[in-house]
Design a protein around this motif. Structure first.
Motif, short mmCIF file in Angstrom:
data_model
loop_
_atom_site.label_atom_id
_atom_site.label_comp_id
_atom_site.label_asym_id
_atom_site.label_seq_id
_atom_site.Cartn_x
_atom_site.Cartn_y
_atom_site.Cartn_z
N SER A 31 4.98 9.78 -1.27
CA SER A 31 4.01 10.66 -1.94
C SER A 31 3.51 11.76 -1.02
O SER A 31 2.98 12.77 -1.49
CB SER A 31 2.82 9.84 -2.43
OG SER A 31 2.18 9.21 -1.34
N HIS A 32 3.67 11.60 0.29
CA HIS A 32 3.28 12.66 1.23
C HIS A 32 4.42 13.65 1.47
O HIS A 32 4.26 14.58 2.25
CB HIS A 32 2.89 12.05 2.59
CG HIS A 32 1.69 11.18 2.52
ND1 HIS A 32 0.41 11.65 2.60
CD2 HIS A 32 1.57 9.85 2.35
CE1 HIS A 32 -0.46 10.66 2.51
NE2 HIS A 32 0.23 9.54 2.35
N LYS A 86 3.82 3.57 -4.48
CA LYS A 86 2.98 4.22 -5.47
C LYS A 86 3.50 3.89 -6.87
O LYS A 86 4.57 3.30 -7.04
CB LYS A 86 3.00 5.75 -5.28
CG LYS A 86 2.55 6.19 -3.89
CD LYS A 86 1.09 5.90 -3.62
CE LYS A 86 0.68 6.34 -2.23
NZ LYS A 86 -0.67 5.97 -1.88
N ASN A 87 2.76 4.33 -7.87
CA ASN A 87 3.09 4.13 -9.28
C ASN A 87 3.12 2.62 -9.62
O ASN A 87 2.81 1.78 -8.77
CB ASN A 87 4.42 4.78 -9.64
CG ASN A 87 4.40 6.28 -9.34
OD1 ASN A 87 4.29 6.67 -8.19
ND2 ASN A 87 4.46 7.08 -10.36
N SER A 88 3.49 2.35 -10.82
CA SER A 88 3.53 0.94 -11.23
C SER A 88 4.93 0.37 -11.09
O SER A 88 5.14 -0.83 -11.20
CB SER A 88 3.08 0.81 -12.68
OG SER A 88 3.93 1.61 -13.52
N LYS A 141 11.19 8.51 -8.78
CA LYS A 141 11.40 9.71 -9.60
C LYS A 141 10.25 10.71 -9.46
O LYS A 141 10.43 11.91 -9.65
CB LYS A 141 11.62 9.31 -11.07
CG LYS A 141 13.00 8.71 -11.30
CD LYS A 141 13.33 8.56 -12.76
CE LYS A 141 12.65 7.35 -13.34
NZ LYS A 141 13.13 7.04 -14.69
N SER A 142 9.08 10.19 -9.17
CA SER A 142 7.93 11.08 -9.05
C SER A 142 8.01 12.01 -7.86
O SER A 142 7.51 13.12 -7.91
CB SER A 142 6.64 10.25 -8.94
OG SER A 142 6.42 9.54 -10.11
N TYR A 143 8.64 11.56 -6.82
CA TYR A 143 8.60 12.34 -5.57
C TYR A 143 9.98 12.75 -5.06
O TYR A 143 10.08 13.34 -3.99
CB TYR A 143 7.86 11.55 -4.48
CG TYR A 143 6.44 11.20 -4.89
CD1 TYR A 143 5.45 12.17 -4.87
CD2 TYR A 143 6.11 9.92 -5.31
CE1 TYR A 143 4.16 11.87 -5.26
CE2 TYR A 143 4.82 9.60 -5.70
CZ TYR A 143 3.85 10.58 -5.68
OH TYR A 143 2.57 10.28 -6.07
N TYR A 189 0.81 -1.22 0.00
CA TYR A 189 0.00 0.00 0.00
C TYR A 189 0.85 1.28 0.00
O TYR A 189 0.50 2.27 -0.60
CB TYR A 189 -0.93 0.00 1.22
CG TYR A 189 -1.68 1.29 1.38
CD1 TYR A 189 -2.63 1.68 0.43
CD2 TYR A 189 -1.45 2.15 2.46
CE1 TYR A 189 -3.33 2.86 0.55
CE2 TYR A 189 -2.14 3.34 2.59
CZ TYR A 189 -3.07 3.69 1.63
OH TYR A 189 -3.75 4.86 1.75
N GLU A 239 9.65 4.62 -10.96
CA GLU A 239 8.73 5.73 -11.25
C GLU A 239 8.31 6.41 -9.95
O GLU A 239 8.21 7.62 -9.86
CB GLU A 239 7.48 5.20 -11.97
CG GLU A 239 7.70 4.81 -13.41
CD GLU A 239 8.05 6.00 -14.27
OE1 GLU A 239 7.60 7.12 -13.98
OE2 GLU A 239 8.82 5.82 -15.24
#
Lengths: 851, 432
Positions: free
Chosen positions: A262-263, A224-226, A233-235, A221, A230
């Motif tokens: 992600s937070h 994140k991402n697939s 790199k996203s966060y 949980y 990713e």
């Protein structure tokens, strides 16, 4: 001032720097320990991830093994797809598990469980799933755990994982073997229930498994991402090179990295290879704050901070308070110093004044040795100046002791009668000089002997009385009252001493400060009066030391009343029961109060007392008694009475009525002035006011012929003739003075130059050689105290008990006590008062006689 | 007097401030999401879709967790989504919320996906549907709203703003301007002022340029729509203006088709070519635009020479461009969800201008909300007058009819057919 200010700032800065240094240390230490603990927690988390990898690996191996067993069996049996499917269907244990056999070329095949919503449709297609495309199975099958990513089971739509193997199936159509993929399909929900971190402290931790590309095989949980990459790199800000290095690290080793989730929270990503698989990695992720367990370090920081702050503030306040007190003390010291300077200046003046008189008059006397009258006058004035100087010196010494707190009481048994007599004697000259109306009333003085520091008590009484006399204009009034009452303190009598005058009085402002040392009222009349400004300060200190109170009521121009109340212990020794034989006494005085007091006293002694308020009335009463043949046994007449004074009354009684009635003349003053006239008129004796019980008892007994304790007449020194006194005195002048004075009384004196000589002389002489030793205290070789102790230790009983009286300049009460404790019988302070010396000699002699 | 005036003015100012304060406050409060359920509720919400990666939605999960920290929301990718979603909805792993498409309306194979959907127009749910453009909020024939769009899609062109600025040109808003701009670029050495994917029909440059124009020609002609939907071959004549316009466009020298043929696919390759930095305009769809931001850091050419770009409608008409407004991704709530209340609460949270715009911005897709000005990428579409905003669904054209149009245009564009042949072939092109 500026310098002090700079110092204050410097101290504050130093304090702050120290505090900051301590806090920095605490912070660094806390950070270090926290970091250390944090790193341990990270290691622990990595270990836990590794453990989870092993647990997971065991589970996956178990599932894979089942798949492998099926594959082996199918391969060994040369089964068709239908037969293989039937075999596996029969082998199913798990309710939710299924198996798919798929031909890789068509991506279609059969399932062991029917399609959702049907009962007999077992066909399954992976054409659109995109799971089995382009996989090179040959190198993997049978060598490791071979598991798919999570995918949607085309038969029932459940998110599933599949353990894979290849099987060789018999194709009835082509009659050849045909390769197929065997998938043991398990719902992910099954796995997720088992796949959580066990520790309660890791409740926010999540697990995932990724393949070599970073794509999630199983996605927790928290991820994140697939793909993990990713996700990263996203966060997280990174560049391609750093990202590639990180991914290489994550997929090839065991360890951890820090990243943001992600937070935007900092997280620890732990990773370890799943050994039994090919290029898979187990991931654990947990918020970094969950690993910061040592929050108490911050508590320590805040506690230390608060403590230091409080300490600092307290210190600052304390320092401020201390500074204020120091400043106040400095101001006081400055003021005291100024006061003392002023005092010394005054003293210098006050000392120089009598000294000037002494030196000047001595010079005058020396230049006129033949002029007897002039010499006598000079000597009298020298004596007065000397006495004043002595008082001044005594006061200075006393206030010095008071201020240093060394003033101590030295109680001893004494006679209040003697104290009062002494008080009157001392004050008489000034009273006479200033022609003051003087009254001294006593009441209820039933106990003669008291136990306290007589010297200090005298000082209190004399100071107050002498002030009253000093500050009362000539012709004014000074009255003294001494009243004995029952005390609330057991074993004590409450003595209330009231001195009232009609003098110049004091202003309210001065009353507020009059007990402070060196204070004198600013008044032209006062300035003309000799005084040190110490008397009241000393008096108050002594009263308080004796546990008493002193009060003053005064009004400028009208007079002053001082009241001293002291609870004085009664002495163990009291006069034996004083009872006169039945005698008729007539007492005559114009003062009704005195008259009543005297009557009461006489009646308490067992006498029958009658009273008359004037000479004529007394004559009348004596005449009536005489006529009736019942003469008074004794008549006591006051000297000073209006209409007819005491001497005249005596004269009239002697001439008109009876020549042999014993008559005593009462006087509040020294009767030396009237002695001759009174004796000539027929007075049998004199008695001083106030009329103490013991005085009356002694005088009456003396007159009617009974033995009683009384003093020899002061001018009759025949009793001293032939006495032999040893004087231990190292100072030649002092020796000469005492020797000449004693010789003038017919006393034989010998000298011992120091204590040692004195002891040797006493040891050597025969019994009774000396009636008394006057012992100086401070002497070379052996001091007076040691000499006394040695004498008291002699084997010869006479020598051991020879009376010794200290004659020393050590005049304080503790010196007296010290002398008495050393074994001496009395104490005379230098400079010597010859009256006191003679009195002491007589006391010693009487004591010896009584023994 | 001055004193009194001062006091009065001060009192008025204070009164004004006091009276203004609450109104502003109320306005803010009104827009803020207020949880309706117990915020300590603990449950699991599964959102299913076909995306491999739905970072934008996961960001919304995090924002929703600010209100409901104990609700665990996950996005699950379903393989072969369109075909499998029905099965998934009937299985043990049925999601609480799922991606749906309005084109599934009336198609039997997707019946399950529509039947499982809750009617989101129910006022009791409290969804703020007004924030979404009405022409992409598509109800079923019986008036229900099984899904709401969370992203929109359109066709247009990526514009290299730096190149336009460099050459002192403005982004064209009419066909004439477009041709002039292309001519200007060409004269300055840009061989193909506009490019696009041309190898396949799907979102090819032919479709992207002609499709909005075609919709504009039939938007007000119900009869034509009816005939086109019937796939009646004579209805092919309705395509003629659009096809001729396309032919004119390519004939006007705006596009070098040979250069376009080098672009391998309609997504990565299109973006890669655009990031080379020498293409002033690149035809694409909203889907393509959504992939640009992530790829900025991957393509060295763009890293070395970054430039600003935006997405604008292609002006194929002298009257201006058409904005073809289409729903991209729509969400349905599974009415059989075990956590239906919380699923609806999440939808209530999500269907707001703020959240939808936020999500669209992250995803790089066009927002379905009424205000497009928030996103500079799509701001040009917000300037298109309402009369030129077209929605195929509103027009009533079916997917099958549109497939015929796209195929015909593609075949003419690639030279495979003449205009007449393509028109004559209407209704005969294979349906995908």
């Amino acid at each position: 001032m500026e310098n002090q200010s700079l110092k204050k700032i410097l101290i504050t800065v130093v304090n702050v720097v120290i505090m900051v240094a301590i806090l920095i240390f605490v912070v660094l230490y806390s950070a270090f320990t926290s970091r250390d603990s944090y790193l341990r927690q990270i290691e622990h988390f990595v270990d836990t991830t590794v453990t989870m990898e092993q647990v997971t690996e065991n589970y996956l191996e178990g599932e894979q093994r089942i798949c492998d067993v099926w594959a082996n069996y199918i391969n060994n049996k040369d089964m068709t797809m239908e037969e293989a499917t039937a075999y596996i269907r029969a082998s199913h244990v798990l309710k939710n598990a299924s198996a798919h056999l798929i031909y890789p070329d068509t991506l279609t095949g059969l399932s062991t469980r029917p399609k959702q919503g049907t009962v007999d449709d077992y066909t399954v297609s992976y054409e659109r799933v995109g799971l089995l495309d382009g996989i090179d199975w040959d190198n993997e099958i049978g060598k490791a755990i071979n598991i798919t990513r999570a995918y949607t089971n085309p038969m029932n739509g459940e998110q599933s994982l599949a353990f894979c193997n290849t099987v060789s199936l018999y194709d009835p159509e082509s009659e050849t073997s045909r390769s197929a993929i065997l998938l043991r399909v398990l719902p992910i929900s099954e796995l997720e229930q088992k796949w959580v971190f066990p520790q309660t402290e890791l409740v926010n931790a999540g697990l995932s498994m990724i393949d070599a590309d970073g794509d999630y095989i199983i996605k927790g949980y928290s991820f994140k991402n697939s793909s993990l990459f990713e996700f990263y790199k996203s966060y997280n800000h990174t560049d391609p090179e750093s990202a590639d290095q990180l991914f290489e690290q994550v997929t090839s080793s065991t360890g951890y990295v820090s990243m943001l989730n992600s937070h935007g929270q900092e997280c620890i990503l732990a990773f370890t290879p799943v050994d039994a698989t090919s290029d898979w990695t187990m991931l654990g992720i947990v918020p970094a704050e969950d690993l910061h367990v040592d929050k108490e370090n911050w508590l320590m920081f805040w506690v230390v901070s608060a403590g230091l702050l409080i300490l600092f503030i307290c210190d600052m306040f304390y320092m401020l308070s201390l500074n204020k007190r120091l400043q106040a003390a400095a101001r006081e010291a400055e003021a005291a110093n100024k006061a003392k300077t002023d005092f010394l200046s005054t003293m210098s003046h006050d000392i120089r004044t009598p000294m000037n008189a002494i030196i000047g008059l001595t010079t005058i006397a020396g230049k006129n040795p033949g002029d007897v009258e002039s010499t006598k006058d000079s000597l009298r004035k020298i004596s007065l100046a000397s006495n004043h100087l002595l008082t001044l010196i005594n006061d200075i010494l006393d206030i010095s002791k008071v201020e240093s707190g060394k003033l101590k009481l030295s109680p001893l048994t004494f006679s209040i009668v003697e104290t009062v007599e002494n008080l009157i004697n001392i004050s008489q000259p000034m009273i006479k000089e200033k022609n003051l109306e003087f009254r001294f009333n006593i009441s209820r003085m039933e106990n003669e002997y008291l136990y306290t520091d007589q010297l200090r008590l005298n000082q209190i009484y004399i100071n107050i009385l002498s002030n009253a006399i000093k500050y009362t204009e000539p012709g004014g009034e000074v009255s003294v009252g001494l009243n004995a009452e029952e005390s609330s303190v057991p074993g004590c009598v409450r003595m209330t001493y009231v001195v009232a005058d009609t003098g110049i009085g004091m202003s309210p402002e001065f009353i507020e400060t009059m007990y402070q040392p060196f204070s004198r009222q600013i008044d032209s009349r006062v300035n003309s009066i000799q005084g040190t400004g110490l008397g009241l300060a000393i008096t108050k200190q002594m009263v308080e030391l004796m546990g008493g109170t002193i009060d003053c009521v005064s009004e400028p121009g009208k007079g002053t009343t001082f009241t001293v109340v002291l609870d004085i212990p009664l002495a163990d020794r009291q006069r034996e029961d004083m009872q006169l034989d039945p005698v008729d006494v007539l007492i005559v005085d114009d003062d009704k109060i005195m008259l009543q007091t005297a009557v009461d006293t006489l009646e308490s002694l067992g006498a029958s007392a009658e009273q008359a308020q004037s000479g004529p009335e007394a004559i009348g009463m004596i005449e009536r008694r005489h006529t009736s043949g019942r003469d008074y046994d004794i008549v006591i007449i006051d000297w000073k009475m209006p209409e007819m004074d005491g001497v005249e009354t005596i004269k009239r009684v002697r001439s008109d009525i009876a020549a042999d009635i014993p008559i005593l003349l009462i006087s509040a003053y020294d009767w030396s002035d009237i002695e001759d006239r009174a004796k000539e008129a027929g007075a049998n004796g004199f008695v001083s006011k106030p009329l103490f019980r013991s005085t009356l008892y002694d005088k009456i007994n003396n007159l009617i012929g009974k033995e009683c304790r009384s003093h020899e007449p002061e001018d009759d020194n025949s009793d001293l003739q032939g006495m032999h006194i040893l004087v231990a005195e190292d100072n030649d002048i002092n020796w000469e003075i005492i020797s000449r004075i004693l010789t003038s009384f017919g006393i034989i004196t010998d000298r011992a130059e120091n204590g040692r000589v004195c002891v040797d002389m006493i040891r050597a002489v025969e019994k009774g050689s000396y009636d008394l030793i006057f012992m100086d205290i401070q002497m070379p070789e052996m001091n007076g105290l040691d000499a006394t102790r040695e004498i008291r230790g002699l084997e010869n009983p006479w020598a051991a008990y020879v009376p010794i009286v200290a004659m020393t300049a050590d005049a304080f009460s503790e010196n007296v006590t010290e002398c008495l404790n050393a074994g001496m019988n009395g104490h005379i302070a230098k400079p010597i008062d010859i009256k006191l010396v003679i009195k002491e000699i007589r006391r010693i002699r009487e004591d010896r006689e009584q023994l | 007097m001055k004193k009194i005036m001062c006091i009065l003015l001060t009192a008025l100012m204070i009164l004004g401030l006091v009276s203004c304060g609450p109104v502003k406050q109320e306005a803010v409060i009104d827009e803020k999401f207020k949880p309706r359920l117990d915020t300590s509720t603990s449950c699991h919400i599964n959102v299913a879709g076909g995306y491999d990666n739905f970072e934008a939605l996961e960001a919304e999960f995090d924002r929703f967790n600010d209100h409901y920290p104990n609700v665990e929301l996950v996005f699950t990718k379903v393989d072969d989504y369109n075909n499998m979603i029905g099965t998934v909805l009937n299985g043990n792993d049925a999601p609480d919320i799922y991606v749906n498409y309005s084109w599934m309306y009336g198609r039997d194979q997707y019946k399950s996906s529509i039947d499982h959907a809750e009617n989101l127009s129910d006022p009791a749910l409290g969804l703020n549907l007004n924030c979404i453009r009405s022409n992409i909020t598509l109800k079923t024939d019986d008036g229900k709203l099984p899904m709401v769009p969370v992203f929109a899609n359109t066709y247009g062109m990526l514009v290299n703003n730096d190149l336009f600025e460099k050459e002192g040109l403005s982004v064209p808003t009419t066909y004439r301007e477009l041709v002039e701009v292309c001519d200007a670029f060409r004269k300055r050495g840009y061989k193909s002022p506009m490019m696009g994917f041309s190898k396949e029909e799907t979102t090819s440059i032919f479709t992207l340029t002609s499709y909005p124009y075609f919709c504009g020609t039939v938007a007000d002609d119900a009869e034509a729509v009816k005939k086109l939907n019937a796939l009646d071959p004579p209805a092919g004549e309705y395509m003629r203006p659009a096809i001729e316009k396309t032919v004119q466009f390519f004939g006007d020298g705006c596009v070098d088709l040979e250069a376009c043929d080098e672009i391998e696919n309609n997504y990565d390759a299109v973006i890669l070519r655009f990031f080379e930095g020498d293409v002033p305009m690149m035809a694409g769809s909203g889907d393509t635009v959504s992939g640009t931001e992530k790829r900025e850091s991957r393509y060295e050419a763009f890293i070395d020479a970054p430039f600003s770009y935006s997405f604008a409608p292609i002006p194929m008409s002298d009257d201006g461009a058409y904005f073809l407004d289409m729903p991209n991704l729509q969400f349905s709530v599974n009415k059989d969800s075990q956590n239906l209340d919380m699923a609806n609460e999440f939808m209530r949270f999500l269907i707001s201008s703020d959240e939808l715009n936020e999500m669209a911005e992250i995803k790089g897709l066009m927002s379905p909300t009424r205000d497009l000005s928030f996103d500079s990428m799509y701001a040009a579409f917000g300037e298109v007058p309402e009369s030129r905003i077209l929605s195929p669904e509103e027009i009533g054209l079916t997917d099958d009819a549109l497939v015929q149009v796209r195929q015909a245009v593609f075949k003419v564009g690639t030279g495979e057919m003449t205009i007449d042949e393509a028109i004559a072939g209407y209704g005969s092109y294979p349906l995908t």
